[in-house]
Every structure is written in C-alpha cells, then in structure tokens.
Scaffold this motif. Structure first.
Motif, short mmCIF file in Angstrom:
data_model
loop_
_atom_site.label_atom_id
_atom_site.label_comp_id
_atom_site.label_asym_id
_atom_site.label_seq_id
_atom_site.Cartn_x
_atom_site.Cartn_y
_atom_site.Cartn_z
N ALA A 1 -3.97 3.50 6.28
CA ALA A 1 -2.66 2.95 6.64
C ALA A 1 -2.49 2.87 8.15
O ALA A 1 -2.02 1.85 8.68
N ASP B 1 -0.82 1.76 2.69
CA ASP B 1 -2.18 1.87 2.17
C ASP B 1 -2.39 0.90 1.03
O ASP B 1 -1.62 0.93 0.05
N GLN C 1 0.24 0.81 10.19
CA GLN C 1 1.47 1.39 9.65
C GLN C 1 2.07 2.38 10.64
O GLN C 1 1.37 3.18 11.26
#
Length: 263
Positions: free
Chosen positions: A71, A27, A76
């Motif tokens: 994220a 993030d 991610q």
C-alpha cells in the motif's frame, strides 16, 4: 448511539453474531482496495476494520506487514485512506468503519486535526495498538469526546489485575486477541477462547469480538459461537496478495461471514 452500537443492537435483536473483516487500505492499490471496501457489506460484513499502512507495524505478521508495504509503495497515505472512507460513505451510511493502526501517522497529522478529518470522513472507531491505557489522555479521551469509539485489545496475558485498566475507557466493543503473538501466527481454538471471553464479559457490558488466527468459515463459526463475533484479517489479506479479482476476494469473505452468522 454510534454506528457500532447500533449495529450490535440490531445483531442482538436478530440473534446473530458479528462478522468483522479487516483489509489494508490501499492494498494492492487505491482502486482495487476501494472496490473491495465497497463490496464488503454485500459480502455479509457487519463491521469493517480498515488498516492504516505504517512502516513499522510491530503487532502484525508477515501477511499484513507486506500488505502495508504494498500500500505504501502504491502511494497510500492517511489522507488517501480518509478519502477512501469518504467515497464509501457516499453509498453506505450504516456499516461501521474502524480505523486500525499505529499512533505515529495520527501524531504526525496532529490529534485535533486527525479527529476532525476522521469524523468528517465517516470513521466510527479507532484501534491504535501501540497506545496503552496509561496514555488515554493522548488520543483515547479526545477521540471519545469527538464521538469516536476507542476499542481496546485484551489478550491471553491480560490478567484480572490488568483487565479493569484495559476496559476503563473502552467503547464500541472489546477486541480479544485469541493468541499470544502477531497476526496470522497460529490458529485460534474455541476451547481456549470461550473461558477468556466469559472472563471479560463478567467485567463489561460491551460485546467481545475475537480476532487473530481465524482463517476458515468453520473456524469463524466456532469462535463466534463462544463470543459476540469474530474478526478475520490475514486470511482475507492473503487472498488479495495472490492478485485475485475483487469478486473472488469478496466471495471468500462471504464464506467467512456465512460461517460466523451460523454460530
């Protein structure tokens, strides 16, 4: 002794309380998150909690929910989170990192594979909020056998009957959730927290660290004064959400760590 044990031993010798900072891995994106992660020790962070983004974060408030969504949208994954830690370990071999999140991504990877990869990357402990003590054979015991601390949450509703069950396989430290509810929902009060910390410490030799509802250096100092240290998450994540550069985020973290270390 784990890195977490070593850190608390050193803090005790120095007469200092622990400051623990939480950020969400990835993030707002991999590069900026990695930059903030790398700067946390210099900003006074004793232990890092690294959030593992997940699509259904039931214990988290909107600030951390949105961080996880950012994220995930930036790509991610569990693997990229472990890659972040591996890169961090190239320049820092002393600051403990605790991976905090939910069981589903670990289960999907496979417990044995995950534990091998996590220890290889340099993870020191786990906080998995949706695995109760009744499921210790699922992950807690294998993690301890692999050399990872398994950190359990105690809450205002953890009564004296339940507390021994919560503590039985906990290691590293006990994370006391200072409020009833989700992250970032209310302010922690030292007058409420102090007696609860004392109650837990009467049942364990582990450090008791307090999180949820701590947003300012003054609050960090007050909560750390009645415990072994404090965790700040949502307030830091909110700074990241505003798009501030890493230097400004880390300056805010430094103000919080200074507060905790004054206790």
């Amino acid at each position: 002794m784990s890195r977490i044990d070593t850190t608390f031993a050193a803090l005790k010798q120095q007469g200092r309380k622990a400051f623990v900072a939480y950020i969400m891995a990835g993030d707002p994106d991999f590069e900026r998150s990695s930059e903030i992660l790398a700067g946390l020790p210099e900003a006074g962070v004793d232990i890092i909690e690294l959030g593992l983004p997940f699509t259904d974060p039931m214990a988290d408030g909107t600030v951390i929910q949105r961080a996880g969504q950012r994220a995930l949208e930036a790509g991610q994954t569990l693997q990229r989170t472990l890659d972040m830690v591996r890169t961090f370990r190239q320049t820092n071999t002393t600051t403990p990192i605790v991976l905090m999140g939910y069981y589903n991504p670990i289960y999907s990877r496979g417990v044995e594979t995950f534990l091998r990869d996590a220890t290889d990357a340099g993870i020191d402990g786990l906080i998995i909020v949706d695995l109760p003590p009744e499921e210790d054979e699922e992950l807690c015991i294998p993690a301890q056998n692999a050399g990872l601390n398994f950190i359990r949450l105690a809450t205002p509703t953890t009564d004296d009957k339940r507390l021994p069950k919560v503590l039985q396989n906990t290691s590293g430290f006990v994370y006391y959730v200072s409020i009833t509810g989700i992250t970032g929902a209310a302010a922690a009060e030292a007058t409420d927290v102090g007696p609860e910390v004392a109650r837990i410490k009467a049942k364990t030799d582990l450090p008791v660290i307090v999180g949820f509802g701590i947003r300012t250096p003054e609050a960090a100092e007050k909560i750390a004064s009645v415990s072994d240290g404090c965790v700040v998450g949502s307030a830091i994540v909110a700074e990241i959400a505003e798009g501030k550069p890493a230097s400004e985020v880390l300056a805010f973290v430094r103000s919080l760590s200074d507060g905790a270390h004054r206790a």
